[in-house]
Design a protein around this motif. Structure first.
Motif, PDB file in Angstrom:
ATOM      1  N   ALA A 182       0.766  -1.207  -0.051  1.00 34.52           N
ATOM      2  CA  ALA A 182       0.008  -0.239  -0.006  1.00 34.52           C
ATOM      3  C   ALA A 182       0.955   1.179   0.137  1.00 34.52           C
ATOM      4  O   ALA A 182       0.618   2.371  -0.840  1.00 34.52           O
ATOM      5  CB  ALA A 182      -0.868  -0.202   1.406  1.00 34.52           C
ATOM      6  N   SER A 183       2.026   1.178   0.930  1.00 30.50           N
ATOM      7  CA  SER A 183       2.617   2.570   0.942  1.00 30.50           C
ATOM      8  C   SER A 183       3.571   2.604  -0.511  1.00 30.50           C
ATOM      9  O   SER A 183       3.714   3.820  -0.872  1.00 30.50           O
ATOM     10  CB  SER A 183       3.869   2.494   1.854  1.00 30.50           C
ATOM     11  OG  SER A 183       4.653   1.211   1.878  1.00 30.50           O
ATOM     12  N   SER A 241       2.616   7.723   4.981  1.00 32.24           N
ATOM     13  CA  SER A 241       1.711   7.592   4.045  1.00 32.24           C
ATOM     14  C   SER A 241       0.263   8.070   4.067  1.00 32.24           C
ATOM     15  O   SER A 241      -0.221   8.596   3.314  1.00 32.24           O
ATOM     16  CB  SER A 241       1.833   6.133   3.546  1.00 32.24           C
ATOM     17  OG  SER A 241       3.046   5.682   3.235  1.00 32.24           O
ATOM     18  N   LEU A 242      -0.321   7.994   5.391  1.00 35.58           N
ATOM     19  CA  LEU A 242      -1.583   8.375   5.793  1.00 35.58           C
ATOM     20  C   LEU A 242      -1.610   9.875   5.561  1.00 35.58           C
ATOM     21  O   LEU A 242      -2.911  10.191   5.099  1.00 35.58           O
ATOM     22  CB  LEU A 242      -2.162   7.799   6.916  1.00 35.58           C
ATOM     23  CG  LEU A 242      -2.313   6.263   7.220  1.00 35.58           C
ATOM     24  CD1 LEU A 242      -2.389   5.742   8.563  1.00 35.58           C
ATOM     25  CD2 LEU A 242      -3.585   5.841   6.392  1.00 35.58           C
ATOM     26  N   ALA A 346      -8.128   6.960  -1.311  1.00 35.51           N
ATOM     27  CA  ALA A 346      -9.174   6.354  -0.596  1.00 35.51           C
ATOM     28  C   ALA A 346      -8.848   4.998  -0.253  1.00 35.51           C
ATOM     29  O   ALA A 346      -8.910   4.472   0.714  1.00 35.51           O
ATOM     30  CB  ALA A 346     -10.629   6.698  -1.074  1.00 35.51           C
ATOM     31  N   ALA A 347      -8.684   4.115  -1.584  1.00 38.26           N
ATOM     32  CA  ALA A 347      -8.459   2.589  -1.256  1.00 38.26           C
ATOM     33  C   ALA A 347      -7.261   2.338  -0.641  1.00 38.26           C
ATOM     34  O   ALA A 347      -7.087   1.663   0.197  1.00 38.26           O
ATOM     35  CB  ALA A 347      -8.492   1.826  -2.550  1.00 38.26           C
ATOM     36  N   LEU A 348      -6.070   3.141  -0.864  1.00 34.64           N
ATOM     37  CA  LEU A 348      -4.847   2.927  -0.099  1.00 34.64           C
ATOM     38  C   LEU A 348      -4.949   3.403   1.128  1.00 34.64           C
ATOM     39  O   LEU A 348      -4.434   2.626   2.017  1.00 34.64           O
ATOM     40  CB  LEU A 348      -3.905   3.687  -0.723  1.00 34.64           C
ATOM     41  CG  LEU A 348      -3.422   3.131  -2.048  1.00 34.64           C
ATOM     42  CD1 LEU A 348      -2.417   4.288  -2.981  1.00 34.64           C
ATOM     43  CD2 LEU A 348      -2.925   1.961  -2.366  1.00 34.64           C
ATOM     44  N   LEU A 352      -4.144   0.856   4.615  1.00 39.17           N
ATOM     45  CA  LEU A 352      -3.176   1.293   5.347  1.00 39.17           C
ATOM     46  C   LEU A 352      -3.729   1.492   6.900  1.00 39.17           C
ATOM     47  O   LEU A 352      -3.178   0.838   7.961  1.00 39.17           O
ATOM     48  CB  LEU A 352      -2.682   2.785   5.137  1.00 39.17           C
ATOM     49  CG  LEU A 352      -1.503   2.747   4.080  1.00 39.17           C
ATOM     50  CD1 LEU A 352      -1.346   4.087   3.499  1.00 39.17           C
ATOM     51  CD2 LEU A 352      -0.233   1.910   4.266  1.00 39.17           C
ATOM     52  N   LEU A 353      -5.085   1.835   6.981  1.00 41.16           N
ATOM     53  CA  LEU A 353      -5.488   1.983   8.382  1.00 41.16           C
ATOM     54  C   LEU A 353      -6.068   0.741   8.983  1.00 41.16           C
ATOM     55  O   LEU A 353      -6.142   0.751  10.184  1.00 41.16           O
ATOM     56  CB  LEU A 353      -6.922   2.772   8.244  1.00 41.16           C
ATOM     57  CG  LEU A 353      -6.864   4.454   8.001  1.00 41.16           C
ATOM     58  CD1 LEU A 353      -8.167   5.007   7.453  1.00 41.16           C
ATOM     59  CD2 LEU A 353      -6.213   4.798   9.342  1.00 41.16           C
TER      60      LEU A 353
END
Length: 357
Positions: A182-183, A241-242, A346-348, A352-353
């Motif tokens: 994801a990152s 990243s977030l 939004a998907a990434l 990550l969350l």
């Protein structure tokens, strides 16, 4: 970079033509990644970095001798080979030289600073040369770059290099250690936005009669991002990243509005946010996550994986957006591009969350 639109206009290419020449770089890197990504583990870091310097110098020579879209494509291929050798080899070499538990993070910060800082400074220096010395080509900065490459070769040749084992396979796919996908794809979004800012944004502004406005905003974007790297680089990789994803989207929206309305304040504000997100938060976050999740010989492959995804972002969104600008106009093309980036970010963020810190 400040001469991209000049080359395109001279050879009759629009935003799509410029994007095609521009992405020759990313395409070269993607195709050669299985060979170049782990090459430094087999033959050593030093030979890879020295070869990269030679390719980088030849790229500038090509543009100095025959400026135009064709030479830009050739130069971008040579730069793709250079970055393919540097991305894994130099990042892993920096970690080797640093040593200690923080070696991976220190290497990520050094590589990100060198990549973004030189990009912003080089473009700004060429803009300054064109302003002070006129539009004669090639600008003096091209010759200074060739001289800098020649000076760096003997310095790099004297740096200590670890002894290669010779047991590593020639073809090695870039690695994505567990928890880093994801990152890494955050860099697809980041360099997708910067790639469009480097191609379709200047082309649109040049067509409106402002050929230097785009490069000025881009240099500001990259230099702000370089400064952000040094301020934000010590945050945890996941948090970087977030934070970077929503900042990137907001910055991209302002850049698009500034381009459509020919507004320098909006371009500079959006450029500052995009630069901070792309080169500060997301770049450092992706490289740090990869370097921390890998170790030893796998560091080069992990760094190569980040750069592979990042350069796919440098390739696909700029090409599609450039072709859309020529076919449907700037407003529709930029609107569709931003909507696609919003869905991806939004998907990434959702992925990550869900991961433990």
């Amino acid at each position: 970079m400040p001469l991209f639109t000049t080359y395109a206009a001279r050879d009759g290419g629009g935003a799509g033509g410029l994007a095609l020449a521009f992405i020759a770089y990313a395409t070269t890197l993607i195709v050669t990644a299985p060979l170049l990504g782990g090459l430094s583990d087999r033959i050593g870091r030093r030979p890879c970095v020295l070869a990269a310097l030679v390719f980088a110098g030849l790229a500038t020579v090509a543009l100095a001798l025959a400026p135009g879209l064709a030479s830009l494509a050739v130069a971008r291929v040579l730069q793709g080979l250079a970055i393919g050798l540097i991305a894994g080899g130099a990042t892993a070499w920096a970690a080797d030289l640093a040593g200690g538990p923080e070696a991976g993070r220190q290497a990520a910060r050094v590589m990100a600073l060198a990549t973004a800082g030189s990009f912003g400074f080089g473009g700004l220096a060429t803009l300054g040369a064109l302003w002070l010395l006129g539009d004669a080509e090639p600008p003096i900065t091209f010759w200074l770059h060739i001289a800098a490459v020649a000076l760096l070769v003997p310095i790099v040749a004297r740096l200590p290099d670890r002894r290669p084992t010779g047991l590593v396979a020639w073809l090695r796919l870039p690695a994505f250690p567990r928890g880093t996908v994801a990152s890494s794809f955050g860099m697809f979004a980041a360099w997708g936005v910067t790639g469009v800012a480097l191609t379709s944004v200047p082309s649109t502004l040049a067509a409106a009669g402002y050929p230097r406005l785009g490069p000025l905003a881009l240099c500001f974007m990259i230099l702000v991002g370089t400064a952000a790297q040094q301020v934000m680089g010590r945050l945890p990789a996941q948090r970087l990243s977030l934070i970077g994803l929503p900042v990137l989207l907001l910055g991209a929206a302002l850049v698009i509005l500034g381009t459509l309305h020919i507004s320098l304040p909006l371009l500079l504000a959006g450029g500052a946010l995009v630069g901070s997100a792309a080169y500060g938060f997301l770049f450092i976050g992706a490289l740090a996550a990869a370097s921390e999740a890998a170790a030893g010989e796998d560091r080069a492959r992990a760094a190569a994986g980040v750069f592979l995804v990042a350069h796919a972002g440098f390739c696909i969104p700029p090409l599609l957006t450039g072709l859309a600008v020529d076919a449907f106009g700037a407003s529709a093309a930029f609107g569709g591009f931003w909507a696609a980036m919003a869905v991806l970010c939004a998907a990434l963020a959702a992925v990550l969350l869900r991961r433990p810190r």
